[in-house]
Design a protein around this motif. Structure first.
Motif, PDB file in Angstrom:
ATOM      1  N   ALA A  69       0.832  -1.201   0.000  1.00 16.72           N
ATOM      2  CA  ALA A  69       0.000   0.000   0.000  1.00 16.72           C
ATOM      3  C   ALA A  69       0.866   1.250   0.000  1.00 16.72           C
ATOM      4  CB  ALA A  69      -0.926   0.001   1.208  1.00 16.72           C
ATOM      5  N   SER A  70       0.311   2.331  -0.555  1.00 22.17           N
ATOM      6  CA  SER A  70       1.034   3.595  -0.655  1.00 22.17           C
ATOM      7  C   SER A  70       0.024   4.736  -0.554  1.00 22.17           C
ATOM      8  CB  SER A  70       1.771   3.675  -1.994  1.00 22.17           C
ATOM      9  OG  SER A  70       2.321   4.962  -2.200  1.00 22.17           O
ATOM     10  N   THR A  71       0.513   5.918  -0.215  1.00 20.19           N
ATOM     11  CA  THR A  71      -0.368   7.085  -0.179  1.00 20.19           C
ATOM     12  C   THR A  71      -0.377   7.835  -1.513  1.00 20.19           C
ATOM     13  OG1 THR A  71       1.426   8.438   0.726  1.00 20.19           O
ATOM     14  CG2 THR A  71      -0.109   7.430   2.307  1.00 20.19           C
ATOM     15  N   GLN A  72       0.471   7.405  -2.440  1.00 24.31           N
ATOM     16  CA  GLN A  72       0.559   8.068  -3.738  1.00 24.31           C
ATOM     17  C   GLN A  72       0.479   7.046  -4.865  1.00 24.31           C
ATOM     18  OE1 GLN A  72       0.673  11.349  -4.327  1.00 24.31           O
ATOM     19  NE2 GLN A  72       0.646  11.859  -2.146  1.00 24.31           N
ATOM     20  N   PRO A  73      -0.239   7.350  -5.958  1.00 21.08           N
ATOM     21  CA  PRO A  73      -0.283   6.433  -7.100  1.00 21.08           C
ATOM     22  C   PRO A  73       1.098   6.218  -7.706  1.00 21.08           C
ATOM     23  CG  PRO A  73      -2.040   8.058  -7.255  1.00 21.08           C
ATOM     24  CD  PRO A  73      -1.124   8.515  -6.148  1.00 21.08           C
ATOM     25  N   GLU A  74       1.307   5.018  -8.218  1.00 21.02           N
ATOM     26  CA  GLU A  74       2.545   4.646  -8.889  1.00 21.02           C
ATOM     27  C   GLU A  74       2.198   4.032 -10.233  1.00 21.02           C
ATOM     28  OE1 GLU A  74       4.924   2.136  -6.385  1.00 21.02           O
ATOM     29  OE2 GLU A  74       4.417   3.268  -4.564  1.00 21.02           O
ATOM     30  N   PRO A  75       3.159   3.947 -11.160  1.00 18.74           N
ATOM     31  CA  PRO A  75       2.857   3.351 -12.466  1.00 18.74           C
ATOM     32  C   PRO A  75       2.313   1.928 -12.335  1.00 18.74           C
ATOM     33  CG  PRO A  75       4.964   4.496 -12.527  1.00 18.74           C
ATOM     34  CD  PRO A  75       4.539   4.483 -11.089  1.00 18.74           C
ATOM     35  N   ALA A  76       1.348   1.602 -13.181  1.00 16.29           N
ATOM     36  CA  ALA A  76       0.749   0.263 -13.213  1.00 16.29           C
ATOM     37  C   ALA A  76       0.179   0.054 -14.608  1.00 16.29           C
ATOM     38  CB  ALA A  76      -0.347   0.142 -12.148  1.00 16.29           C
ATOM     39  N   LEU A 105      -3.856   9.959 -10.249  1.00 16.64           N
ATOM     40  CA  LEU A 105      -3.207   8.885 -11.011  1.00 16.64           C
ATOM     41  C   LEU A 105      -2.776   9.335 -12.407  1.00 16.64           C
ATOM     42  CD1 LEU A 105      -5.172   7.420 -13.407  1.00 16.64           C
ATOM     43  CD2 LEU A 105      -6.453   6.776 -11.383  1.00 16.64           C
ATOM     44  N   ALA A 106      -3.331  10.448 -12.899  1.00 14.60           N
ATOM     45  CA  ALA A 106      -3.035  10.908 -14.257  1.00 14.60           C
ATOM     46  C   ALA A 106      -1.540  11.047 -14.550  1.00 14.60           C
ATOM     47  CB  ALA A 106      -3.759  12.231 -14.529  1.00 14.60           C
ATOM     48  N   PRO A 107      -0.726  11.591 -13.626  1.00 12.77           N
ATOM     49  CA  PRO A 107       0.702  11.758 -13.942  1.00 12.77           C
ATOM     50  C   PRO A 107       1.450  10.454 -14.214  1.00 12.77           C
ATOM     51  CG  PRO A 107       0.078  13.155 -12.088  1.00 12.77           C
ATOM     52  CD  PRO A 107      -1.079  12.252 -12.343  1.00 12.77           C
ATOM     53  N   VAL A 108       0.964   9.332 -13.717  1.00 11.06           N
ATOM     54  CA  VAL A 108       1.700   8.075 -13.907  1.00 11.06           C
ATOM     55  C   VAL A 108       1.097   7.225 -15.017  1.00 11.06           C
ATOM     56  CG1 VAL A 108       2.483   8.043 -11.513  1.00 11.06           C
ATOM     57  CG2 VAL A 108       0.377   6.847 -12.112  1.00 11.06           C
ATOM     58  N   LEU A 109       0.070   7.736 -15.713  1.00 11.45           N
ATOM     59  CA  LEU A 109      -0.502   6.992 -16.838  1.00 11.45           C
ATOM     60  C   LEU A 109       0.475   6.903 -17.998  1.00 11.45           C
ATOM     61  CD1 LEU A 109      -4.200   8.275 -17.182  1.00 11.45           C
ATOM     62  CD2 LEU A 109      -3.454   5.968 -16.553  1.00 11.45           C
ATOM     63  N   LYS A 110       0.364   5.819 -18.747  1.00 13.08           N
ATOM     64  CA  LYS A 110       1.176   5.636 -19.949  1.00 13.08           C
ATOM     65  C   LYS A 110       0.331   4.983 -21.031  1.00 13.08           C
ATOM     66  CE  LYS A 110       3.032   1.161 -18.383  1.00 13.08           C
ATOM     67  NZ  LYS A 110       2.100   1.068 -17.235  1.00 13.08           N
ATOM     68  N   LYS A 111       0.808   4.984 -22.225  1.00 10.45           N
ATOM     69  CA  LYS A 111       0.091   4.371 -23.338  1.00 10.45           C
ATOM     70  C   LYS A 111      -0.119   2.886 -23.061  1.00 10.45           C
ATOM     71  CE  LYS A 111       0.123   3.921 -28.362  1.00 10.45           C
ATOM     72  NZ  LYS A 111       0.827   4.258 -29.630  1.00 10.45           N
ATOM     73  N   ASP A 113      -2.447   1.743 -20.879  1.00  5.29           N
ATOM     74  CA  ASP A 113      -3.053   1.537 -19.560  1.00  5.29           C
ATOM     75  C   ASP A 113      -4.579   1.446 -19.662  1.00  5.29           C
ATOM     76  OD1 ASP A 113      -0.617   1.537 -18.341  1.00  5.29           O
ATOM     77  OD2 ASP A 113      -0.815   3.509 -17.394  1.00  5.29           O
ATOM     78  N   LEU A 114      -5.169   0.856 -18.630  1.00  2.64           N
ATOM     79  CA  LEU A 114      -6.619   0.749 -18.487  1.00  2.64           C
ATOM     80  C   LEU A 114      -7.022   1.416 -17.176  1.00  2.64           C
ATOM     81  CD1 LEU A 114      -9.474  -0.528 -19.128  1.00  2.64           C
ATOM     82  CD2 LEU A 114      -8.678  -2.537 -17.844  1.00  2.64           C
ATOM     83  N   VAL A 115      -8.070   2.233 -17.209  1.00  2.00           N
ATOM     84  CA  VAL A 115      -8.619   2.859 -16.002  1.00  2.00           C
ATOM     85  C   VAL A 115     -10.068   2.401 -15.858  1.00  2.00           C
ATOM     86  CG1 VAL A 115      -9.169   5.001 -14.797  1.00  2.00           C
ATOM     87  CG2 VAL A 115      -7.116   4.870 -16.242  1.00  2.00           C
ATOM     88  N   VAL A 116     -10.388   1.813 -14.712  1.00  2.00           N
ATOM     89  CA  VAL A 116     -11.749   1.320 -14.457  1.00  2.00           C
ATOM     90  C   VAL A 116     -12.313   2.034 -13.240  1.00  2.00           C
ATOM     91  CG1 VAL A 116     -13.203  -0.676 -13.948  1.00  2.00           C
ATOM     92  CG2 VAL A 116     -11.163  -0.957 -15.390  1.00  2.00           C
ATOM     93  N   LEU A 117     -13.477   2.614 -13.412  1.00  2.00           N
ATOM     94  CA  LEU A 117     -14.184   3.231 -12.286  1.00  2.00           C
ATOM     95  C   LEU A 117     -15.107   2.184 -11.680  1.00  2.00           C
ATOM     96  CD1 LEU A 117     -14.974   5.716 -10.601  1.00  2.00           C
ATOM     97  CD2 LEU A 117     -16.647   6.292 -12.388  1.00  2.00           C
ATOM     98  N   GLU A 118     -14.935   1.920 -10.373  1.00  2.00           N
ATOM     99  CA  GLU A 118     -15.798   0.982  -9.653  1.00  2.00           C
ATOM    100  C   GLU A 118     -16.758   1.705  -8.711  1.00  2.00           C
ATOM    101  OE1 GLU A 118     -14.455  -2.376  -7.615  1.00  2.00           O
ATOM    102  OE2 GLU A 118     -13.652  -3.397  -9.371  1.00  2.00           O
TER     103      GLU A 118
END
Length: 418
Positions: A69-76, A105-111, A113-118
């Motif tokens: 776990a982290s308090t900041q988003p990381e690349p995935a 999370l936007a700053p760590v997005l890359k080509k 990637d998938l973003v799913v809203l739950e």
């Protein structure tokens, strides 16, 4: 492109079990939450919420190196957003948490990637999320801009799990997956099929959003019928529990059980999102919400009647001890969100000059909202021995097994002591 690393934004009652489920499927999972206590607890292999089997799953995931776990988003490779969607104003959906998660999370997005809203959301929320992401990352393309050729895919996939059975239902239940394009849906299905054994049913994002709201509005309407019926039966001197049992012997009738109201983060909230979207058309859905929201006041009136009767028998109000049995929004869990039982206890504490004994076997400390000098958290034997009036609000299993003393005046909103 395969999904080796999954990030779950929001580690609450849905996010943490989902993160554990992906980790059990041997995905590398990065859980993200702004709550430092939650992050530190999870990184020790422990949990900060109560849910059967979740502690074992999280411990195995952390010790196995598949979850941190982290308090900041990381690349995935995939990002799941599972943050709250509360109200603002007059039951207007507040998307601030979703917007904040997207921008984080936007700053760590890359080509690729998938973003799913739950998160349970009003219709159109997935499109708004995609717009926020596009504004934050003009160097990447999104489905509303490039369709099937988008650099980043975006989809909506609501949870539909029962608290107390989340770990099983996450795996076994069907999932409704609504991508902004067919490619988005296809990739989201691929992601969820890594641990979901139920069917992944594909639709578009707006229909998936409305499906989640519809499921909970359907239940709310049916509960409202039962609650309204209980009020009518009380007026007419009819035992509603006997009535429901008799009526349900009809092969095409299935009346639900009345209660003190409706709580939780879904049924008590989601129908208002439909009302907000179509206020003139959602007449029945609005009325059901009003019926269920009004039930706690009816319960309080029954308590007031019991107090007046006790005073007529010669006991002063300040000398009366009232016990409330249950604070959670449903049986056998610790979740107090939107709980009508908690609201009733708070109202009772503010009105009643005497002692209020709160019995909730799934918590060890009273919530801040019930922090009143005349309220004491006690166990079952203490409450049943010391109370003059007993108010049954939640049908926890231990309550069903309890024999109440004959001297008690009982207000039973669940029909287990009636």
């Amino acid at each position: 492109m395969s999904f080796e690393t999954v990030s779950v934004i929001g580690l609450g009652y849905i996010g943490l079990p989902t993160a554990a489920a992906f980790a059990a499927a041997r995905k590398r999972v990065i859980g993200v939450d702004i709550n430092r206590h939650a992050v530190d607890t999870i990184n020790r292999g422990e949990i900060h919420i109560v849910e059967p089997e979740l502690d074992v799953a999280v411990r195995a995931a952390v010790t196995g190196g598949f979850l941190r776990a982290s308090t900041q988003p990381e690349p995935a490779d995939a990002f799941l957003i599972a943050v709250p969607t509360p109200f603002k104003g007059d039951h207007e959906p507040d998307l601030a948490y979703i917007e904040a998660a997207g921008k984080a999370l936007a700053p760590v997005l890359k080509k690729g990637d998938l973003v799913v809203l739950e998160s349970t959301s009003p219709v159109g929320a997935t499109e708004r999320l995609a717009d926020w992401l596009a504004a934050a990352r003009p160097d990447l393309s999104f489905p509303q801009q490039a369709g099937e050729q988008a650099d980043v895919n975006v989809a909506y996939c609501p949870e539909r799990v029962l608290p107390g059975h989340v770990m099983r239902e996450l795996i076994e239940n069907d999932r409704v997956i609504g991508g902004m394009t067919p490619r988005c849906s296809e990739r989201a299905c691929e992601l969820y099929k890594s641990f979901v054994r139920g069917e992944c049913v594909v639709t578009n994002a707006r229909t998936a959003e409305m499906c989640k709201l519809t499921e909970n509005a359907f239940r709310d309407v049916n509960i409202a019928f039962a609650n309204e019926l209980s009020i009518i039966c009380d007026k007419l001197g009819i035992n509603v529990w006997d009535l429901v049992r008799l009526a349900n012997r009809h092969p095409r009738v299935n009346i639900l059980q009345p209660g003190p109201g409706v709580g939780g983060h879904c049924i008590a909230v989601d129908p208002w999102f439909i009302v907000d979207s179509a206020p003139e058309e959602a007449r029945l859905i609005r009325t059901a919400r009003e019926v269920n929201n009004g039930k706690p006041a009816w319960v309080m009136n029954k308590v007031e009647e019991a107090i007046e009767q006790a005073q007529a028998d010669g006991k002063q109000g300040k000398d009366l001890t009232i016990a409330v049995f249950g604070l959670a929004f449903k049986p056998d869990i610790d979740d107090l969100r939107e709980s009508p039982a908690l609201d009733i206890a708070i109202e009772l504490a503010s009105r009643h000059p005497g002692r209020v004994l709160a019995v909730e076997p799934h918590i060890s400390v009273l919530p801040d909202k019930l922090n009143s000098p005349n309220v004491i958290l006690v166990d079952l034997p203490t409450a049943s021995a010391q109370a003059d009036i007993a108010v049954l609000l939640v049908d926890h299993k231990p309550f069903k097994e309890l024999s109440m003393p004959a001297h008690l005046k009982i207000i039973d909103t669940k029909g287990i002591w009636t």
